[in-house]
Motif scaffolding. Structure first.
Motif, PDB file in Angstrom:
ATOM      1  N   LYS A 200      42.396  64.666 -20.072  1.00  0.00           N
ATOM      2  CA  LYS A 200      41.190  64.966 -19.333  1.00  0.00           C
ATOM      3  C   LYS A 200      40.855  65.748 -18.975  1.00  0.00           C
ATOM      4  O   LYS A 200      41.092  66.334 -17.759  1.00  0.00           O
ATOM      5  CB  LYS A 200      41.172  63.532 -18.509  1.00  0.00           C
ATOM      6  N   THR A 201      39.853  66.867 -19.084  1.00  0.00           N
ATOM      7  CA  THR A 201      39.160  67.957 -18.138  1.00  0.00           C
ATOM      8  C   THR A 201      37.676  67.755 -17.694  1.00  0.00           C
ATOM      9  O   THR A 201      37.190  69.590 -17.849  1.00  0.00           O
ATOM     10  CB  THR A 201      39.781  69.340 -19.536  1.00  0.00           C
ATOM     11  N   GLY A 202      37.417  66.312 -17.472  1.00  0.00           N
ATOM     12  CA  GLY A 202      36.608  66.580 -16.942  1.00  0.00           C
ATOM     13  C   GLY A 202      36.390  66.884 -15.751  1.00  0.00           C
ATOM     14  O   GLY A 202      34.608  67.425 -14.954  1.00  0.00           O
ATOM     15  N   ASP A 203      36.885  66.944 -14.725  1.00  0.00           N
ATOM     16  CA  ASP A 203      36.967  67.608 -13.598  1.00  0.00           C
ATOM     17  C   ASP A 203      36.522  69.045 -14.062  1.00  0.00           C
ATOM     18  O   ASP A 203      36.453  69.786 -12.244  1.00  0.00           O
ATOM     19  CB  ASP A 203      38.339  67.586 -12.464  1.00  0.00           C
ATOM     20  N   LEU A 204      36.945  70.028 -14.346  1.00  0.00           N
ATOM     21  CA  LEU A 204      37.028  71.270 -15.030  1.00  0.00           C
ATOM     22  C   LEU A 204      35.311  71.587 -14.863  1.00  0.00           C
ATOM     23  O   LEU A 204      35.039  72.371 -15.111  1.00  0.00           O
ATOM     24  CB  LEU A 204      38.078  71.855 -15.837  1.00  0.00           C
ATOM     25  N   VAL A 205      34.767  70.794 -16.202  1.00  0.00           N
ATOM     26  CA  VAL A 205      33.927  70.811 -16.782  1.00  0.00           C
ATOM     27  C   VAL A 205      33.170  70.279 -17.476  1.00  0.00           C
ATOM     28  O   VAL A 205      33.776  68.702 -17.814  1.00  0.00           O
ATOM     29  CB  VAL A 205      33.375  72.043 -19.047  1.00  0.00           C
ATOM     30  N   PRO A 206      31.854  69.160 -16.894  1.00  0.00           N
ATOM     31  CA  PRO A 206      31.312  68.206 -17.142  1.00  0.00           C
ATOM     32  C   PRO A 206      31.967  67.171 -18.537  1.00  0.00           C
ATOM     33  O   PRO A 206      31.371  68.193 -19.671  1.00  0.00           O
ATOM     34  CB  PRO A 206      29.341  67.996 -16.696  1.00  0.00           C
ATOM     35  N   GLY A 207      31.951  66.040 -18.902  1.00  0.00           N
ATOM     36  CA  GLY A 207      31.771  65.642 -19.031  1.00  0.00           C
ATOM     37  C   GLY A 207      33.068  65.933 -21.214  1.00  0.00           C
ATOM     38  O   GLY A 207      33.312  65.847 -22.218  1.00  0.00           O
ATOM     39  N   SER A 208      34.261  67.044 -20.523  1.00  0.00           N
ATOM     40  CA  SER A 208      35.447  67.449 -21.061  1.00  0.00           C
ATOM     41  C   SER A 208      36.078  66.599 -21.744  1.00  0.00           C
ATOM     42  O   SER A 208      36.945  66.273 -20.446  1.00  0.00           O
ATOM     43  CB  SER A 208      34.910  69.231 -20.924  1.00  0.00           C
TER      44      SER A 208
END
Length: 504
Positions: A241-249
């Protein structure tokens, strides 16, 4: 007076809560007691106003305290029941679709096994099919969930197919019309951690993926890019989960098996060696490693990428004619096709724009545009060939589409799509639900138009009218056949489909 007011408040609270407990044991008696106490409070309030209150309110206070204890116990029981209802069950839903396809093929320039089909045609005026999909979901805890889907996809009047028939390939067993047997289409669990990862194992939701949901009249696409992947496969997945870095990623790493080979005996038909795996290049396992990434998703712009590596993809050996036996004197000798011959690399980048512009008009806000580009690269092993070549072969494809409100019905949509593919373009989209074969795999061009709407205005009766035209400039890529060289052809294929589904 204060005691009476307090009693009234408590009884009112218990009374209002009583409706939630009506299904519990002894709840009728409890409610009757509450109603009796409420009547007494009314009487006491009346006498209080007249100044002739008695000491009966002391007895009332004791009963209220008893009810408060009962209320606490009932709350504990209610919490247990709520937990049971939320987690300890399996939720079912279904999708039943009936379809009629009108199919036409025109062979302007085509040869098959030495026979010249040029100038001929083939057709099916009415191919009737039905598909039943039973979906199941469960969630025993906040972190752990399961999803499954079994399906039967059959032609009307179908007979039971033998196991060697093409419709019963594992990777398309419930995605191509065959017989009336239910088969596992999806079955997997997901463990979703509180931190940055999730883990899943099982038969993946790897068919009807990103961007193909519009043509399939399906509001919920699967995660892989439909441009290069549309198969039913089993695999293990780790999601970062990388949503904190790039939205929705996010990033998914998937390893699985598309074909199980090399097993000659389950019992002792080839001697005592149940499930033993044979070495060599004849009927070897076909494994894959796929990376799926949501690069950016802010609700309007959704950019997805995928790279897939296919190990031991099927081809042929060099030095022996395609289809010839390696030992002509042995009737059981393997033939020079469907051998493990190399590695495939498939890459795609897809963009969906949900709403064109920024509040220019309601029509544009409800419109969807998408575009996708993809490449396939196949690398043969030494002494082998893929698609008739001992060298690497590269194919390219483009795909664009537009979906707009139909301006006729409440939720209806018109859609139009266009595909273009080169000579060696070879995605693994053979489970695509198109009667004339995967239009996304076309080596040539394809155009498609459809109208999705709710029959009779009922949201549980989604219907579709769809027209697909494919122009094959090279040998059609309709199945796993890496030993077949794509040569120039001129085939026109048309499919007019009418379908209606019941979803609940």
């Amino acid at each position: 007076m204060k005691k009476i007011l307090l009693s009234t408040a408590v009884i009112a609270t218990v009374s209002m809560a009583g409706g939630e407990f009506s299904s519990f044991e002894n709840s009728d008696a409890t409610l009757s007691e509450i109603e009796a106490l409420k009547a007494r409070v009314v009487t006491l309030e009346g006498t209080q106003k007249k100044g002739d209150a008695t000491g009966d309110d002391a007895d009332l206070s004791k009963k209220i305290k008893k009810l408060e204890k009962n209320l606490k116990r009932m709350k504990k029981t209610l919490n247990k029941v709520k937990a049971h209802d939320a987690y300890d069950n399996i939720k079912f839903s279904m999708d039943f679709r009936s379809t009629v396809d009108n199919i036409n093929y025109k062979y302007n320039d085509y040869k098959f096994k030495g026979a010249d089909w040029s100038g001929t045609e083939a057709k099916n005026d009415a191919l009737f099919t039905s598909r039943v999909m039973l979906n199941m979901k469960s969630k025993p805890t906040d972190k752990l969930s399961f999803q499954g889907q079994i399906a039967a996809y059959y032609t009307w009047g179908a007979h039971l197919f033998d196991s060697h028939d093409a419709p019963l390939k594992s990777w398309s067993g419930s995605s191509k019309a065959s017989d009336t047997i239910f088969r596992v289409r999806r079955a997997y669990f997901v463990y979703n951690s509180d931190s940055f990862y999730a883990v899943s194992i099982g038969r993946r939701p790897s068919s009807d993926g990103f961007l193909s949901n519009f043509r399939e009249n399906n509001p919920n696409p699967s995660s892989p890019l439909a441009h290069i992947t549309n198969m039913e496969v089993d695999a293990a997945m780790v999601k970062l989960k990388t949503g904190d870095l790039v939205p929705g990623s996010y990033l998914k790493l998937v390893y699985g098996r598309a074909h199980a080979g090399g097993v000659e005996s389950v019992y002792d038909g080839a001697g005592y060696k149940p499930f033993a795996h044979e070495d060599g290049d004849v009927d070897e396992n076909v494994d894959f490693f796929v990376t799926v990434a949501s690069l950016y998703n802010n609700g309007q712009y959704n950019l997805m990428a995928q790279h897939a590596v296919i190990f031991d993809t099927k081809g042929a050996r060099t030095g022996t004619p395609i289809g010839a036996k390696f030992d002509p004197t042995d009737p059981n000798s393997a033939t020079n096709k469907s051998l493990d011959a190399g590695t495939g690399h498939l890459t795609g980048l897809s963009l969906q724009v949900d709403g064109i512009g920024d509040e220019i008009s309601d029509f544009l806000d409800d419109s969807i545009f998408f575009a996708s580009v993809a490449r396939t690269l196949y690398v043969p092993d030494g002494g082998h060939q893929l698609f008739g070549s001992e060298e690497d072969t590269i194919g390219y494809s483009g795909w664009v589409g537009l979906v707009i409100p139909d301006m006729i019905t409440d939720d209806g949509k018109f859609g139009i799509e266009y595909n273009q593919g080169t000579q060696f373009w070879t995605p693994i989209t053979w489970a695509e639900d198109t009667a004339i074969g995967s239009k996304l795999a076309v080596r040539g061009s394809a155009i498609e138009a459809y109208w999705n709407f709710n029959l009779f205005g009922e949201k549980n009766l989604p219907a579709q009218i769809r027209y697909t035209h494919a122009q094959h400039d090279y040998t059609p890529n309709i199945r796993c056949a890496g030993w077949v060289a794509p040569v120039e052809t001129d085939i026109e294929a048309d499919d007019i489909r009418l379908s209606v589904s019941y979803r609940y």
